[in-house]
Scaffold this motif. Structure first.
Motif, PDB file in Angstrom:
ATOM      1  N   UNK A 141       0.832  -1.207   0.000  1.00  0.00           N
ATOM      2  CA  UNK A 141       0.000   0.000   0.000  1.00  0.00           C
ATOM      3  C   UNK A 141       0.866   1.256   0.000  1.00  0.00           C
ATOM      4  N   UNK A 142       1.899   1.257   0.824  1.00  0.00           N
ATOM      5  CA  UNK A 142       2.779   2.424   0.888  1.00  0.00           C
ATOM      6  C   UNK A 142       3.546   2.622  -0.423  1.00  0.00           C
ATOM      7  N   UNK A 143       4.012   1.546  -1.008  1.00  0.00           N
ATOM      8  CA  UNK A 143       4.727   1.687  -2.283  1.00  0.00           C
ATOM      9  C   UNK A 143       3.799   2.255  -3.354  1.00  0.00           C
ATOM     10  N   UNK A 144       2.575   1.788  -3.395  1.00  0.00           N
ATOM     11  CA  UNK A 144       1.628   2.296  -4.386  1.00  0.00           C
ATOM     12  C   UNK A 144       1.318   3.773  -4.160  1.00  0.00           C
ATOM     13  N   UNK A 145       1.235   4.169  -2.898  1.00  0.00           N
ATOM     14  CA  UNK A 145       1.017   5.590  -2.597  1.00  0.00           C
ATOM     15  C   UNK A 145       2.220   6.421  -3.013  1.00  0.00           C
ATOM     16  N   UNK A 146       3.417   5.895  -2.786  1.00  0.00           N
ATOM     17  CA  UNK A 146       4.619   6.623  -3.192  1.00  0.00           C
ATOM     18  C   UNK A 146       4.681   6.779  -4.707  1.00  0.00           C
ATOM     19  N   UNK A 147       4.303   5.740  -5.424  1.00  0.00           N
ATOM     20  CA  UNK A 147       4.269   5.835  -6.885  1.00  0.00           C
ATOM     21  C   UNK A 147       3.243   6.879  -7.332  1.00  0.00           C
ATOM     22  N   UNK A 148       2.106   6.937  -6.646  1.00  0.00           N
ATOM     23  CA  UNK A 148       1.052   7.886  -7.020  1.00  0.00           C
ATOM     24  C   UNK A 148       1.452   9.326  -6.738  1.00  0.00           C
ATOM     25  N   UNK A 149       2.179   9.542  -5.665  1.00  0.00           N
ATOM     26  CA  UNK A 149       2.551  10.904  -5.276  1.00  0.00           C
ATOM     27  C   UNK A 149       3.890  11.343  -5.849  1.00  0.00           C
ATOM     28  N   UNK A 150       4.726  10.378  -6.204  1.00  0.00           N
ATOM     29  CA  UNK A 150       6.075  10.712  -6.637  1.00  0.00           C
ATOM     30  C   UNK A 150       7.011  11.040  -5.495  1.00  0.00           C
ATOM     31  N   UNK A 151       6.553  10.816  -4.266  1.00  0.00           N
ATOM     32  CA  UNK A 151       7.401  11.094  -3.098  1.00  0.00           C
ATOM     33  C   UNK A 151       8.108   9.808  -2.670  1.00  0.00           C
ATOM     34  N   UNK A 152       9.388   9.922  -2.290  1.00  0.00           N
ATOM     35  CA  UNK A 152      10.195   8.726  -2.041  1.00  0.00           C
ATOM     36  C   UNK A 152       9.762   7.968  -0.792  1.00  0.00           C
ATOM     37  N   UNK A 153      10.200   6.708  -0.739  1.00  0.00           N
ATOM     38  CA  UNK A 153       9.880   5.807   0.356  1.00  0.00           C
ATOM     39  C   UNK A 153      10.980   5.797   1.407  1.00  0.00           C
ATOM     40  N   UNK A 154      10.569   5.692   2.656  1.00  0.00           N
ATOM     41  CA  UNK A 154      11.492   5.417   3.758  1.00  0.00           C
ATOM     42  C   UNK A 154      11.232   3.980   4.186  1.00  0.00           C
ATOM     43  N   UNK A 155      12.203   3.103   3.923  1.00  0.00           N
ATOM     44  CA  UNK A 155      11.979   1.669   4.119  1.00  0.00           C
ATOM     45  C   UNK A 155      12.754   1.130   5.311  1.00  0.00           C
ATOM     46  N   UNK A 156      12.008   0.444   6.161  1.00  0.00           N
ATOM     47  CA  UNK A 156      12.543  -0.261   7.331  1.00  0.00           C
ATOM     48  C   UNK A 156      12.511  -1.752   7.020  1.00  0.00           C
ATOM     49  N   UNK A 157      13.639  -2.432   7.205  1.00  0.00           N
ATOM     50  CA  UNK A 157      13.637  -3.883   7.051  1.00  0.00           C
ATOM     51  C   UNK A 157      14.500  -4.503   8.132  1.00  0.00           C
ATOM     52  N   UNK A 158      13.942  -5.517   8.790  1.00  0.00           N
ATOM     53  CA  UNK A 158      14.684  -6.237   9.827  1.00  0.00           C
ATOM     54  C   UNK A 158      14.270  -7.710   9.795  1.00  0.00           C
ATOM     55  N   UNK A 159      15.271  -8.559   9.611  1.00  0.00           N
ATOM     56  CA  UNK A 159      15.038 -10.007   9.519  1.00  0.00           C
ATOM     57  C   UNK A 159      14.040 -10.347   8.419  1.00  0.00           C
ATOM     58  N   UNK A 160      13.991  -9.510   7.390  1.00  0.00           N
ATOM     59  CA  UNK A 160      12.998  -9.697   6.320  1.00  0.00           C
ATOM     60  C   UNK A 160      13.530  -9.204   4.980  1.00  0.00           C
TER      61      UNK A 160
END
Length: 261
Positions: free
Chosen positions: A112-131
């Motif tokens: 959902x967040x990635x799709x919103x970022x694509x729609x707005x053109x605003x970059x993503x802040x991504x958290x990943x841990x053990x994944x």
């Protein structure tokens, strides 16, 4: 000059002493900070800080650790991001470290967040841990990277392998290092930091957490991001001014709706 690309100064332990926080930022030549959203109930506080202080910016999003928090849809995120002080979507991503069981809800929230970022053109802040494997897979499937016409973004508080960093950079993402890189036992992460070019690097505190050496064990704050920069300059054997300039330029290049006050 430095920019703290990720902090949570709306959290009570920091918001209660903002004059001191800003004074220490000034003393350490930290000119700007990005206050990052972790859930919707607290988002108004994040936005309020960014509206009040010209050297603060904000994001909008829901952290993957927050299981019992209201979900947001793509349209909600797009609407909330339509504000000049909101420069990013997130933090979002996957975290399998603390939670167990069926975590498909995390993966759907991330999409959902990635799709919103694509729609707005605003970059993503991504958290990943053990994944990491699922994180990279979903980023590719959803076209998060600039190479797929997506907005790109940053892998925040990076602690994964060089292979994961390279996969993210190949998609056009930046790699952000926090105080963890200064820890004595962080040898593998330090090797990653040596390999990541300055042109793809950001620095952050993730305050109030993860204070860098020499403040390890204390409450973190944006002013301490200068210690991360100093450590990286020594680690990479480059002038401190190069780390300061590159990471600051990278911040404003990535978060393109932010302006240098």
């Amino acid at each position: 000059m430095y920019v703290d690309s990720h902090c949570h100064i709306n959290f009570p332990e920091l918001s209660a002493r903002l004059p001191e926080i800003f004074r220490r930022m000034d003393e350490n030549r930290v000119t700007h900070a990005l206050c990052v959203s972790v859930d919707m109930p607290d988002f108004p506080q994040v936005l309020e800080l960014a509206e009040k202080y010209p050297n603060l910016y904000a994001s909008v999003g829901v952290h993957p650790d927050y299981e019992e928090t209201p979900e947001v849809g793509v349209d909600d995120l797009v609407r909330l991001a339509d504000h000049p002080r909101i420069v990013a979507i997130g933090e979002t991503g996957l975290d399998y470290y603390r939670l167990e069981g069926d975590l498909e809800w995390q993966r759907e929230r991330f999409r959902t967040h990635i799709r919103a970022a694509r729609a707005t053109g605003k970059p993503l802040i991504i958290h990943t841990r053990a994944a990491a494997e699922d994180t990279i897979r979903i980023m590719r499937e959803e076209g998060a990277g600039t190479v797929a016409g997506g907005p790109g973004g940053v892998m925040h508080c990076f602690t994964e392998s060089l292979q994961v960093a390279q996969a993210a950079m190949e998609m056009g993402f930046y790699i952000s290092f926090s105080g963890i890189v200064t820890f004595k036992n962080a040898k593998e992460l330090q090797a990653v930091a040596r390999a990541v070019p300055l042109e793809r690097m950001l620095i952050e505190t993730d305050a109030p957490y993860l204070a860098p050496v020499p403040h390890r064990g204390k409450m973190n704050e944006p002013g301490f991001v200068s210690h991360v920069a100093e450590f990286l300059a020594t680690l990479k054997e480059v002038p401190l001014e190069d780390v300061a300039r590159c990471t600051t330029d990278n911040f404003f290049n990535l978060f393109h709706s932010a302006r240098r006050a």
